[in-house]
Design an enzyme around this catalytic site. Structure first.
Site, PDB file in Angstrom:
ATOM      1  N   LYS A  11      36.600  33.523  45.465  1.00 53.88           N
ATOM      2  CA  LYS A  11      37.104  32.673  46.547  1.00 53.88           C
ATOM      3  C   LYS A  11      36.526  31.251  46.478  1.00 53.88           C
ATOM      4  O   LYS A  11      35.552  31.008  45.764  1.00 53.88           O
ATOM      5  CB  LYS A  11      36.760  33.343  47.883  1.00 53.88           C
ATOM      6  N   PHE A  59      41.535  35.925  62.969  1.00 52.39           N
ATOM      7  CA  PHE A  59      40.987  35.058  61.924  1.00 52.39           C
ATOM      8  C   PHE A  59      42.025  34.623  60.881  1.00 52.39           C
ATOM      9  O   PHE A  59      41.699  33.895  59.950  1.00 52.39           O
ATOM     10  CB  PHE A  59      39.804  35.743  61.223  1.00 52.39           C
ATOM     11  N   ARG A  87      34.789  48.084  44.716  1.00 53.43           N
ATOM     12  CA  ARG A  87      34.429  47.876  46.131  1.00 53.43           C
ATOM     13  C   ARG A  87      32.925  48.086  46.332  1.00 53.43           C
ATOM     14  O   ARG A  87      32.295  47.401  47.122  1.00 53.43           O
ATOM     15  CB  ARG A  87      35.225  48.829  47.029  1.00 53.43           C
ATOM     16  N   THR A  93      32.500  43.627  53.569  1.00 53.22           N
ATOM     17  CA  THR A  93      33.168  42.350  53.870  1.00 53.22           C
ATOM     18  C   THR A  93      32.198  41.344  54.478  1.00 53.22           C
ATOM     19  O   THR A  93      32.197  40.166  54.106  1.00 53.22           O
ATOM     20  CB  THR A  93      34.326  42.609  54.877  1.00 53.22           C
ATOM     21  N   ARG A 104      28.597  40.284  47.220  1.00 51.44           N
ATOM     22  CA  ARG A 104      28.639  39.558  48.499  1.00 51.44           C
ATOM     23  C   ARG A 104      27.237  39.356  49.076  1.00 51.44           C
ATOM     24  O   ARG A 104      26.946  38.328  49.684  1.00 51.44           O
ATOM     25  CB  ARG A 104      29.543  40.293  49.483  1.00 51.44           C
ATOM     26  N   ASN A 114      33.402  34.907  51.896  1.00 55.57           N
ATOM     27  CA  ASN A 114      32.608  36.034  51.398  1.00 55.57           C
ATOM     28  C   ASN A 114      32.722  36.233  49.885  1.00 55.57           C
ATOM     29  O   ASN A 114      32.642  37.348  49.381  1.00 55.57           O
ATOM     30  CB  ASN A 114      32.944  37.312  52.175  1.00 55.57           C
ATOM     31  N   HIS A 117      37.209  38.882  46.659  1.00 59.11           N
ATOM     32  CA  HIS A 117      38.114  39.891  47.216  1.00 59.11           C
ATOM     33  C   HIS A 117      38.217  41.047  46.226  1.00 59.11           C
ATOM     34  O   HIS A 117      38.145  40.835  45.028  1.00 59.11           O
ATOM     35  CB  HIS A 117      39.501  39.263  47.414  1.00 59.11           C
TER      36      HIS A 117
HETATM   37  P1  CMP Z   1      38.946  40.179  51.979  1.00 64.96           P
HETATM   38  O1  CMP Z   1      38.265  41.408  51.510  1.00 64.96           O
HETATM   39  O2  CMP Z   1      39.519  39.251  50.980  1.00 64.96           O
HETATM   40  O3  CMP Z   1      40.093  40.610  53.006  1.00 64.96           O
HETATM   41  C1  CMP Z   1      40.444  39.893  54.151  1.00 64.96           C
HETATM   42  C2  CMP Z   1      39.579  38.689  54.374  1.00 64.96           C
HETATM   43  O4  CMP Z   1      39.606  38.187  55.696  1.00 64.96           O
HETATM   44  C3  CMP Z   1      38.127  39.074  54.169  1.00 64.96           C
HETATM   45  O5  CMP Z   1      37.859  39.342  52.835  1.00 64.96           O
HETATM   46  C4  CMP Z   1      37.438  37.864  54.760  1.00 64.96           C
HETATM   47  O6  CMP Z   1      37.484  36.733  53.911  1.00 64.96           O
HETATM   48  C5  CMP Z   1      38.326  37.617  55.965  1.00 64.96           C
HETATM   49  N1  CMP Z   1      37.813  38.277  57.176  1.00 64.96           N
HETATM   50  C6  CMP Z   1      37.737  39.589  57.443  1.00 64.96           C
HETATM   51  N2  CMP Z   1      37.220  39.823  58.653  1.00 64.96           N
HETATM   52  C7  CMP Z   1      36.960  38.619  59.183  1.00 64.96           C
HETATM   53  C8  CMP Z   1      36.413  38.178  60.412  1.00 64.96           C
HETATM   54  N3  CMP Z   1      36.037  39.048  61.360  1.00 64.96           N
HETATM   55  N4  CMP Z   1      36.294  36.852  60.627  1.00 64.96           N
HETATM   56  C9  CMP Z   1      36.694  35.982  59.676  1.00 64.96           C
HETATM   57  N5  CMP Z   1      37.218  36.323  58.469  1.00 64.96           N
HETATM   58  C10 CMP Z   1      37.344  37.629  58.227  1.00 64.96           C
END
Ligand code: CMP
Length: 139
Positions: A11, A59, A87, A93, A104, A114, A117
């Site tokens: 990212k 979000f 994963r 996450t 992460r 984060n 993905h």
């Molecule tokens: P990813 O695993 O790419 O899938 C969805 C993305 O949304 C996640 O990583 C984060 O980048 C974002 N995300 C998930 N939960 C939240 C949250 N509570 N607040 C902000 N961003 C989020």
């Protein structure tokens, strides 16, 4: 791609901090083979399409803005049990909850920024891989 492939994307926070090489090294050393990879950018609309599953989450708008704020590095990876093992390698996450040593835990800046993905199922790995790459039957 069933079973032994997954999709990942470095990212904008990780790519912008010049951590692509360090993260790719961890991925390869964990036994994942890179099948396809490129450096590219998403428009907010394309980011919205990629994350359409989250369109009703609070979000979502910020996520689309963030995901189109800089370069990303999408990749298709191959390894036995790829989705689950990957994963585990990237961690939770929320980096505050990511296990020590996970990507992460090491590189993410926040729950949004984060670092990386990873697809959550074989089915989504195919959909997400096809979102960025074509002619995959050649690899
Ligand atoms: P990813 O695993 O790419 O899938 C969805 C993305 O949304 C996640 O990583 C984060 O980048 C974002 N995300 C998930 N939960 C939240 C949250 N509570 N607040 C902000 N961003 C989020």
């Amino acid at each position: 791609m069933a079973g032994n492939r997954t999709f990942t994307m470095l990212k904008p926070d990780a790519v912008g901090a010049s951590k692509s090489g360090a993260i790719i090294k961890i991925i390869e050393e964990a036994g994942f083979r890179i099948i396809a990879m490129k450096k590219t950018m998403l428009t907010p609309e394309r980011a919205g399409e990629f994350y359409t599953v989250h369109k009703d989450r609070p979000f979502y708008k910020d996520l689309c803005r963030y995901m189109s704020s800089g370069f990303i590095v999408p990749m298709i990876l191959e390894k036995e049990n790829a989705v689950e093992d990957f994963r585990k390698l990237i961690g939770a996450t929320d980096p505050a909850k990511a296990a020590p040593g996970t990507i992460r835990n090491l590189f993410a800046k926040s729950i949004e920024a984060n670092a990386i993905h990873g697809s959550d199922s074989d089915e989504n790995a195919i959909i997400e891989g096809n979102f960025f790459f074509s002619n995959l039957e050649r690899f």
